[in-house]
Write a protein that holds these residues in place. Structure first.
Motif, PDB file in Angstrom:
ATOM      1  N   UNK A 130      32.018  50.939  17.254  1.00 16.72           N
ATOM      2  CA  UNK A 130      33.378  50.838  18.083  1.00 16.72           C
ATOM      3  C   UNK A 130      33.386  49.250  18.852  1.00 16.72           C
ATOM      4  N   UNK A 131      34.123  49.350  19.646  1.00 16.27           N
ATOM      5  CA  UNK A 131      33.885  48.087  20.409  1.00 16.27           C
ATOM      6  C   UNK A 131      34.046  48.388  22.028  1.00 16.27           C
ATOM      7  N   UNK A 132      33.170  47.507  22.584  1.00 16.23           N
ATOM      8  CA  UNK A 132      33.109  47.757  24.012  1.00 16.23           C
ATOM      9  C   UNK A 132      34.199  47.159  24.853  1.00 16.23           C
ATOM     10  N   UNK A 133      35.030  48.099  25.600  1.00 13.20           N
ATOM     11  CA  UNK A 133      36.179  47.587  26.537  1.00 13.20           C
ATOM     12  C   UNK A 133      35.847  47.260  27.918  1.00 13.20           C
ATOM     13  N   UNK A 134      34.879  47.935  28.267  1.00  8.93           N
ATOM     14  CA  UNK A 134      34.583  47.495  29.945  1.00  8.93           C
ATOM     15  C   UNK A 134      32.922  47.866  29.957  1.00  8.93           C
ATOM     16  N   UNK A 135      32.360  46.956  30.737  1.00  5.26           N
ATOM     17  CA  UNK A 135      30.752  46.886  31.025  1.00  5.26           C
ATOM     18  C   UNK A 135      30.679  47.387  32.448  1.00  5.26           C
ATOM     19  N   UNK A 136      29.955  48.421  32.693  1.00  2.16           N
ATOM     20  CA  UNK A 136      29.653  48.707  34.245  1.00  2.16           C
ATOM     21  C   UNK A 136      27.964  48.350  34.590  1.00  2.16           C
ATOM     22  N   UNK A 137      27.488  47.887  33.410  1.00  6.46           N
ATOM     23  CA  UNK A 137      25.999  47.581  33.862  1.00  6.46           C
ATOM     24  C   UNK A 137      26.027  46.423  33.271  1.00  6.46           C
ATOM     25  N   UNK A 138      25.485  45.300  33.819  1.00 10.97           N
ATOM     26  CA  UNK A 138      25.640  43.797  33.594  1.00 10.97           C
ATOM     27  C   UNK A 138      24.371  43.085  33.613  1.00 10.97           C
ATOM     28  N   UNK A 139      23.205  43.702  34.564  1.00  9.77           N
ATOM     29  CA  UNK A 139      21.943  42.823  34.631  1.00  9.77           C
ATOM     30  C   UNK A 139      20.937  43.517  34.268  1.00  9.77           C
ATOM     31  N   UNK A 140      19.852  43.054  33.926  1.00 13.86           N
ATOM     32  CA  UNK A 140      18.602  43.700  33.959  1.00 13.86           C
ATOM     33  C   UNK A 140      17.966  44.168  35.224  1.00 13.86           C
ATOM     34  N   UNK A 141      17.161  45.151  35.045  1.00  7.75           N
ATOM     35  CA  UNK A 141      16.559  45.780  36.205  1.00  7.75           C
ATOM     36  C   UNK A 141      17.395  46.446  37.288  1.00  7.75           C
ATOM     37  N   UNK A 142      18.666  46.883  36.718  1.00  7.30           N
ATOM     38  CA  UNK A 142      19.574  47.562  37.471  1.00  7.30           C
ATOM     39  C   UNK A 142      19.132  49.110  37.556  1.00  7.30           C
ATOM     40  N   UNK A 143      19.032  49.678  38.667  1.00 12.42           N
ATOM     41  CA  UNK A 143      18.648  51.411  38.632  1.00 12.42           C
ATOM     42  C   UNK A 143      19.926  52.141  38.309  1.00 12.42           C
ATOM     43  N   UNK A 144      19.801  52.820  37.537  1.00  9.79           N
ATOM     44  CA  UNK A 144      20.891  53.892  37.151  1.00  9.79           C
ATOM     45  C   UNK A 144      20.312  55.102  37.418  1.00  9.79           C
ATOM     46  N   UNK A 145      21.247  56.194  37.455  1.00  9.32           N
ATOM     47  CA  UNK A 145      21.063  57.504  37.402  1.00  9.32           C
ATOM     48  C   UNK A 145      21.499  58.282  36.277  1.00  9.32           C
ATOM     49  N   UNK A 146      21.135  59.505  35.976  1.00 11.37           N
ATOM     50  CA  UNK A 146      21.596  60.426  35.141  1.00 11.37           C
ATOM     51  C   UNK A 146      22.937  60.633  35.469  1.00 11.37           C
ATOM     52  N   UNK A 147      23.877  60.575  34.213  1.00 15.19           N
ATOM     53  CA  UNK A 147      25.479  60.735  34.465  1.00 15.19           C
ATOM     54  C   UNK A 147      26.307  59.536  34.948  1.00 15.19           C
ATOM     55  N   UNK A 148      25.670  58.423  35.254  1.00 15.50           N
ATOM     56  CA  UNK A 148      26.216  57.109  35.547  1.00 15.50           C
ATOM     57  C   UNK A 148      27.001  56.471  34.685  1.00 15.50           C
ATOM     58  N   UNK A 149      28.206  55.969  34.853  1.00 15.43           N
ATOM     59  CA  UNK A 149      28.861  55.495  33.687  1.00 15.43           C
ATOM     60  C   UNK A 149      28.414  54.098  33.138  1.00 15.43           C
ATOM     61  N   UNK A 150      28.252  53.778  31.869  1.00 14.41           N
ATOM     62  CA  UNK A 150      27.543  52.705  31.522  1.00 14.41           C
ATOM     63  C   UNK A 150      28.568  51.630  30.792  1.00 14.41           C
ATOM     64  N   UNK A 151      29.476  52.093  29.994  1.00 16.09           N
ATOM     65  CA  UNK A 151      30.563  51.523  29.462  1.00 16.09           C
ATOM     66  C   UNK A 151      31.690  52.253  29.035  1.00 16.09           C
ATOM     67  N   UNK A 152      32.939  51.547  28.591  1.00 13.28           N
ATOM     68  CA  UNK A 152      33.912  52.200  28.001  1.00 13.28           C
ATOM     69  C   UNK A 152      34.031  51.863  26.461  1.00 13.28           C
ATOM     70  N   UNK A 153      34.063  52.479  25.515  1.00 16.31           N
ATOM     71  CA  UNK A 153      34.144  52.583  24.191  1.00 16.31           C
ATOM     72  C   UNK A 153      35.458  52.838  23.581  1.00 16.31           C
ATOM     73  N   UNK A 154      35.858  51.868  22.741  1.00 16.08           N
ATOM     74  CA  UNK A 154      37.068  52.129  21.605  1.00 16.08           C
ATOM     75  C   UNK A 154      36.261  52.419  20.380  1.00 16.08           C
ATOM     76  N   UNK A 155      36.531  53.338  19.939  1.00 14.63           N
ATOM     77  CA  UNK A 155      36.338  53.648  18.525  1.00 14.63           C
ATOM     78  C   UNK A 155      37.062  54.591  17.553  1.00 14.63           C
ATOM     79  N   UNK A 156      37.618  53.999  16.524  1.00 16.34           N
ATOM     80  CA  UNK A 156      38.414  54.676  15.649  1.00 16.34           C
ATOM     81  C   UNK A 156      38.175  55.916  15.271  1.00 16.34           C
TER      82      UNK A 156
END
Length: 414
Positions: A130-156
């Motif tokens: 698919x195609x990435x519509x929006x990114x919520x993680x943009x930089x290296x070494x960002x700390x993320x938690x389980x269940x955190x939104x990473x990106x929005x995906x459009x997939x036919x």
């Protein structure tokens, strides 16, 4: 008769006086003559110049000074020692010590850092194209938690599966097996149970699906970024380096989107010299402290000893696997203390051995001075150094070899 007595008394007195003169005056002079000292002349700057009469030094022109020596072999030996080079024999009185035959151990202080545990890495891969519509993680070494939104995906493909699922629950709600299979397919495509429940309630397909992180961790980049980082030196601003994946990029099924490092498990990587690495074994206890708190120590064990094949690197590395209950940050400096295994051998104090660069020297004491003797050394334990060959416990050596050494003479010696 009186005349003979008179002459007899005179002769007796003369004999007594003669005996006194012989034993108390003449005899000591003869004794002094018998112990007469041979006189030689030498140069104070060049003691190798020896002459039997006064004169000037043929090297520097200084006036020769008188040096008296008797005929005893001991004094001749002293003279020979005086004119020897200082890298061979040193005349003087210095403090001495002896080697000991004992079993010693040591405590080695090691420095290191907290590092990632690659075994705890998590790859977040695309479960559908698919195609990435929006990114919520943009930089290296960002700390993320389980269940955190990473990106929005459009997939036919995913949109089609949503519409199929809606058709089944709307027109064939009694066919539970088919509906459950369709539901599992949506889960495998990356939708969450909450998203599927929302789809059931709304019965309307969503062209954009949010993708969430399946684990806690720190983003170390996309697959291509990690490969390029490992093959070369990181840039100075790598801590804020942007990810290569951007909004509008197309991703393929199975492609690694993010690489995460889970910091719940970490490595303590400690440096040790190659000569001391043989004293450390796997599962050996080690105490670890950090620069954040030197008063508290963590008891651990050595889990792995790395071997370096780079001739320019003179250190090996020790790995200690740790549960990061204290939430130590990556890169935190560590100090480790490990007790080495006991070593038996002949040991001398470190001050008794001096290094001339290509060899190790001790000074063995003889009757009139100290003779420089090369030795082969081994391990160092506390204030002692192991002697493999060269001397034994029966030898008396100078306590401070550095004090005896003539640096210029040793440098010139081959």
């Amino acid at each position: 008769m009186n005349k003979y007595v008179k002459y007899g008394l005179i002769l007796s007195v003369v004999a007594v006086i003669g005996a006194i003169i012989y034993f108390f005056i003449i005899k000591p002079e003869d004794h002094d003559t018998s112990s007469h000292e041979d006189v030689v002349y030498t140069c104070s700057m060049h003691p190798q110049i020896i002459r039997d009469k006064p004169g000037n030094c043929p090297i520097c022109g200084m006036t020769l000074v008188k040096k008296a020596t008797d005929n005893h072999e001991k004094e001749d030996h002293n003279l020979d020692n005086v004119i020897k080079p200082t890298d061979n024999f040193i005349v003087g009185k210095f403090q001495t010590t002896t080697a000991i035959d004992s079993t010693l151990y040591n405590e080695i202080n090691l420095s290191g850092i907290v590092a990632y545990d690659p075994n705890s890495a998590v790859n977040i891969a695309a479960k559908t194209s698919g195609r990435i519509e929006k990114m919520y993680i943009n930089f290296k070494y960002q700390r993320i938690t389980k269940g955190q939104k990473l990106f929005d995906l459009y997939s036919p493909e995913l949109l089609t599966e949503q519409e199929n699922f809606i058709y089944l629950i709307s027109n064939d709600s009694e066919n539970h097996s088919i509906i459950e299979a369709s539901k599992q397919k949506l889960l495998l495509y990356g939708m969450t149970k909450n998203q599927i429940n929302a789809l059931i309630n709304s019965k309307r397909a969503n062209p954009k699906i949010a993708i969430y992180s399946p684990s806690n961790g720190i983003v170390i980049g996309t697959e291509s970024m990690v490969t390029s980082t490992n093959s070369g030196m990181q840039s100075m601003n790598s801590s804020t380096e942007k990810l290569e994946l951007k909004e509008g990029n197309y991703i393929k099924k199975g492609e690694v989107i993010f690489k995460l490092i889970n910091t719940d498990k970490i490595w303590g990587v400690l440096n040790i010299t190659q000569e001391n690495s043989s004293l450390i074994t796997v599962n050996q206890p080690i105490k670890i402290t950090t620069e954040l708190n030197n008063s508290e120590s963590l008891d651990a064990k050595v889990n792995f000893i790395e071997t370096q094949f780079n001739s320019g690197d003179k250190t090996n590395r020790i790995r200690v696997y740790l549960n990061n209950t204290s939430k130590w940050p990556i890169g935190l400096r560590l100090q480790g203390v490990v007790k080495t295994k006991a070593i038996s051998g002949v040991w001398v104090q470190k001050n008794a051995v001096v290094s001339t660069g290509n060899k190790k020297i001790v000074f063995i004491k003889f009757q009139n001075g100290f003779e420089a003797t090369p030795v082969k050394t081994g391990y160092e334990m506390k204030e002692y150094i192991q002697i493999i060959t060269g001397i034994s416990v029966k030898d008396t050596i100078a306590k401070n070899a550095q004090y005896l050494i003539d640096s210029e003479s040793f440098i010139k010696t081959e």
